[in-house]
Design a protein around this motif. Structure first.
Motif, mmCIF file in Angstrom:
data_model
loop_
_atom_site.group_PDB
_atom_site.id
_atom_site.type_symbol
_atom_site.label_atom_id
_atom_site.label_comp_id
_atom_site.label_asym_id
_atom_site.label_seq_id
_atom_site.Cartn_x
_atom_site.Cartn_y
_atom_site.Cartn_z
ATOM 1 N N GLY A 52 0.826 -1.199 0.000
ATOM 2 C CA GLY A 52 0.000 0.000 0.000
ATOM 3 C C GLY A 52 0.855 1.241 0.000
ATOM 4 N N ASP A 53 0.277 2.320 -0.452
ATOM 5 C CA ASP A 53 0.965 3.605 -0.551
ATOM 6 C C ASP A 53 0.454 4.542 0.537
ATOM 7 O OD1 ASP A 53 1.318 6.509 -1.825
ATOM 8 O OD2 ASP A 53 2.710 5.148 -2.833
ATOM 9 N N LEU A 54 1.328 5.370 1.074
ATOM 10 C CA LEU A 54 0.895 6.316 2.099
ATOM 11 C C LEU A 54 -0.027 7.391 1.536
ATOM 12 C CD1 LEU A 54 4.128 6.796 4.245
ATOM 13 C CD2 LEU A 54 2.142 5.360 4.712
ATOM 14 N N GLY A 55 -0.065 7.505 0.222
ATOM 15 C CA GLY A 55 -1.016 8.427 -0.399
ATOM 16 C C GLY A 55 -2.425 7.868 -0.472
ATOM 17 N N ASP A 56 -2.586 6.584 -0.182
ATOM 18 C CA ASP A 56 -3.884 5.909 -0.230
ATOM 19 C C ASP A 56 -4.503 5.940 1.162
ATOM 20 O OD1 ASP A 56 -6.040 4.213 -0.439
ATOM 21 O OD2 ASP A 56 -4.931 2.554 -1.349
ATOM 22 N N ARG A 57 -5.237 6.989 1.446
ATOM 23 C CA ARG A 57 -5.777 7.191 2.788
ATOM 24 C C ARG A 57 -6.737 6.072 3.198
ATOM 25 N NH1 ARG A 57 -5.550 12.597 4.676
ATOM 26 N NH2 ARG A 57 -6.843 11.861 6.393
ATOM 27 N N ARG A 58 -7.541 5.610 2.260
ATOM 28 C CA ARG A 58 -8.545 4.599 2.594
ATOM 29 C C ARG A 58 -7.886 3.301 3.062
ATOM 30 N NH1 ARG A 58 -13.253 3.542 -1.670
ATOM 31 N NH2 ARG A 58 -13.605 5.715 -1.041
ATOM 32 N N ARG A 68 -4.463 -2.083 14.671
ATOM 33 C CA ARG A 68 -4.433 -1.345 15.940
ATOM 34 C C ARG A 68 -3.023 -1.344 16.549
ATOM 35 N NH1 ARG A 68 -8.654 -3.582 19.894
ATOM 36 N NH2 ARG A 68 -8.137 -1.647 20.977
ATOM 37 N N PRO A 69 -2.070 -0.714 15.880
ATOM 38 C CA PRO A 69 -0.686 -0.725 16.372
ATOM 39 C C PRO A 69 -0.524 0.070 17.661
ATOM 40 C CG PRO A 69 -0.915 0.822 14.565
ATOM 41 C CD PRO A 69 -2.207 0.064 14.636
ATOM 42 N N GLN A 70 0.428 -0.375 18.459
ATOM 43 C CA GLN A 70 0.819 0.397 19.639
ATOM 44 C C GLN A 70 1.847 1.462 19.272
ATOM 45 O OE1 GLN A 70 1.517 -3.600 21.701
ATOM 46 N NE2 GLN A 70 1.352 -2.200 23.421
ATOM 47 N N ALA A 71 2.606 1.207 18.232
ATOM 48 C CA ALA A 71 3.636 2.144 17.794
ATOM 49 C C ALA A 71 3.790 2.047 16.285
ATOM 50 C CB ALA A 71 4.963 1.850 18.484
ATOM 51 N N VAL A 72 4.231 3.139 15.696
ATOM 52 C CA VAL A 72 4.470 3.203 14.254
ATOM 53 C C VAL A 72 5.913 3.626 14.013
ATOM 54 C CG1 VAL A 72 3.884 4.414 12.107
ATOM 55 C CG2 VAL A 72 2.070 3.719 13.704
ATOM 56 N N MET A 73 6.578 2.936 13.084
ATOM 57 C CA MET A 73 7.904 3.340 12.622
ATOM 58 C C MET A 73 7.796 3.743 11.163
ATOM 59 S SD MET A 73 10.484 0.498 14.230
ATOM 60 C CE MET A 73 10.794 0.389 15.992
ATOM 61 N N HIS A 74 8.422 4.849 10.815
ATOM 62 C CA HIS A 74 8.242 5.414 9.471
ATOM 63 C C HIS A 74 9.565 5.499 8.718
ATOM 64 C CE1 HIS A 74 6.985 7.717 6.149
ATOM 65 N NE2 HIS A 74 7.042 8.926 6.666
ATOM 66 N N TYR A 92 8.570 16.760 -1.547
ATOM 67 C CA TYR A 92 7.636 17.318 -0.556
ATOM 68 C C TYR A 92 6.356 16.486 -0.488
ATOM 69 C CZ TYR A 92 10.352 21.390 0.712
ATOM 70 O OH TYR A 92 11.339 22.197 1.229
ATOM 71 N N ARG A 93 5.909 15.964 -1.610
ATOM 72 C CA ARG A 93 4.694 15.146 -1.583
ATOM 73 C C ARG A 93 4.940 13.842 -0.828
ATOM 74 N NH1 ARG A 93 -0.085 15.022 -3.363
ATOM 75 N NH2 ARG A 93 0.236 16.902 -4.624
ATOM 76 N N ASN A 94 6.003 13.129 -1.212
ATOM 77 C CA ASN A 94 6.226 11.826 -0.590
ATOM 78 C C ASN A 94 6.675 11.943 0.856
ATOM 79 O OD1 ASN A 94 6.275 8.930 -0.756
ATOM 80 N ND2 ASN A 94 8.501 9.059 -0.741
ATOM 81 N N ASN A 95 7.576 12.861 1.134
ATOM 82 C CA ASN A 95 8.174 12.923 2.465
ATOM 83 C C ASN A 95 7.376 13.735 3.471
ATOM 84 O OD1 ASN A 95 10.138 11.509 1.145
ATOM 85 N ND2 ASN A 95 11.803 12.923 1.595
ATOM 86 N N VAL A 96 6.612 14.715 3.006
ATOM 87 C CA VAL A 96 5.852 15.556 3.928
ATOM 88 C C VAL A 96 4.354 15.243 3.878
ATOM 89 C CG1 VAL A 96 5.239 17.917 4.589
ATOM 90 C CG2 VAL A 96 7.571 17.398 3.819
ATOM 91 N N VAL A 97 3.766 15.343 2.689
ATOM 92 C CA VAL A 97 2.318 15.119 2.575
ATOM 93 C C VAL A 97 1.952 13.694 2.987
ATOM 94 C CG1 VAL A 97 0.342 15.088 1.010
ATOM 95 C CG2 VAL A 97 2.091 16.873 0.781
ATOM 96 N N LEU A 100 2.119 13.278 6.650
ATOM 97 C CA LEU A 100 0.921 13.865 7.252
ATOM 98 C C LEU A 100 -0.240 12.872 7.201
ATOM 99 C CD1 LEU A 100 -0.599 16.261 8.476
ATOM 100 C CD2 LEU A 100 -0.962 17.113 6.149
ATOM 101 N N ASN A 101 -0.399 12.190 6.074
ATOM 102 C CA ASN A 101 -1.432 11.155 5.974
ATOM 103 C C ASN A 101 -1.236 10.083 7.048
ATOM 104 O OD1 ASN A 101 -2.500 12.403 3.713
ATOM 105 N ND2 ASN A 101 -1.542 11.004 2.257
ATOM 106 N N LEU A 102 -0.004 9.665 7.220
ATOM 107 C CA LEU A 102 0.308 8.627 8.202
ATOM 108 C C LEU A 102 -0.005 9.110 9.617
ATOM 109 C CD1 LEU A 102 1.554 5.845 8.809
ATOM 110 C CD2 LEU A 102 3.810 6.953 8.793
ATOM 111 N N LEU A 103 0.361 10.321 9.919
ATOM 112 C CA LEU A 103 0.110 10.862 11.255
ATOM 113 C C LEU A 103 -1.388 11.044 11.517
ATOM 114 C CD1 LEU A 103 2.984 13.491 11.469
ATOM 115 C CD2 LEU A 103 2.778 11.388 12.818
#
Length: 329
Positions: A52-58, A68-74, A92-97, A100-103
């Motif tokens: 999956g891609d971090l741009g795929d919000r769904r 239901r993770p207890q922690a996330v590593m990015h 900027y899209r991949n590293n920042v936007v 943001l989706n992940l957060l």
């Protein structure tokens, strides 16, 4: 830490896969989320892989609801400095936007712990060497800017009172491969010096370029702090344990505290492999600082991190052994 549920974004990549290996050996429950743009499915030795891609919000939010993770590593970032100079918006899209989706997915899920793969590039050209975590963020290329931007996002989210806590690990130059030989660097077009030198030793590339020989260093080439990928992976585990134990948000350098010049690295690669290869001097690349060496006392003292592989020849040796395995497979 055993039994902790950890979502690893970019866990099929070079650094992420080494962290996943150690998490698995520690008994963690792991979900790897990776679009496999540069990562390899076979590098995921533990856990469950979701493509999956971090741009795929769904898809991202569905994974968070179900796992239901207890922690996330990015680790899912674009990392090539010259490419970031040429294609800044892509970075900027991949590293920042996408971060943001992940957060936002993390926030909605109720997960409060986050480990971020940052970079020494946030320092730009530091005034003092070795550089400490208190040095100002002054990146000189878009890659470094994107990492600094995410660090500010994390700082602000942690200060909002929502209970979010994070550790940002600022990597210096990562190299080498799993000493057991199970995983290593496996990108089609490597840009890292050690890997390219090994490829030149194998004859897979015709020559190795040295970008800039007029820097203000003893031999005119850039100096970097090279850290073995397994030592870096272990830094993530001690950082995770710190957060799971209630530690407050922190930033740590990950390096050994001393550096090697490009020419010293080339000489070491030739000695370890026993092979000569053509080396060509080329102009400086945009965005390359002359010297980057870490002051890593903070992570050693606060988290008890004890690196085991602080030896350039060993770093090169493990990388060479991995390269020869790739050729045999």
């Amino acid at each position: 830490m055993k039994g902790a549920r950890v979502l690893v974004a970019g866990g099929a990549g070079y650094i992420g896969s080494h962290v996943v290996k150690l998490l698995g050996e520690a008994g963690c429950e792991i979900l790897v989320y990776d679009n496999l743009s540069t990562g390899k499915e076979e590098a995921v030795l533990y856990g469950h892989l979701v493509k999956g891609d971090l741009g795929d919000r769904r898809t991202l939010e569905k994974v968070f609801r179900e796992f239901r993770p207890q922690a996330v590593m990015h680790f899912a970032a674009s990392i090539v400095v010259p490419e970031s100079v040429k294609f800044p918006l892509r970075y900027y899209r991949n590293n920042v936007v996408h971060t943001l989706n992940l957060l936002e997915a993390l926030e909605v899920s109720g997960c409060k712990l986050f480990l971020f793969s940052s970079s020494a590039a946030v320092y730009g050209i530091p005034k003092e060497i070795p550089v400490t975590e208190e040095a100002p963020l002054a990146p000189i290329n878009p890659y470094g800017e994107t990492k600094a931007t995410v660090e500010r996002m994390l700082r602000d989210l942690a200060a909002s009172g929502c209970g979010f806590r994070y550790v940002s690990l600022r990597y210096f130059n990562v190299a080498g491969a799993d000493p057991e030989g199970r995983i290593g660097f496996n990108y089609p077009e490597p840009t890292h010096l050690v890997i390219r030198a090994l490829k030149a030793a194998k004859g897979e590339i015709p020559q190795l370029e040295i970008y800039g020989t007029d820097y203000p260093t003893p031999d005119g080439t850039c100096i970097r702090d090279y850290i073995h990928v397994t030592d870096l992976a272990e830094a993530h585990l001690v950082a995770l344990d710190y957060l799971l134990s209630g530690g407050e948000s922190e930033v740590f350098n990950c390096g050994y505290g001393h550096g090697y010049s490009v020419r010293e690295v080339v000489r070491t690669v030739k000695e370890v492999t026993g092979r000569d290869f053509p080396v060509v001097e080329a102009p400086r690349r945009p965005g390359d600082p002359p010297i980057l060496v870490a002051d890593s006392r903070k992570i050693r003292e606060k988290l008890g991190w004890k690196p085991r592989y602080d030896d350039l020849a060993f770093i090169v040796k493990t990388g060479w052994e991995w390269e020869t395995r790739l050729s045999a497979s």
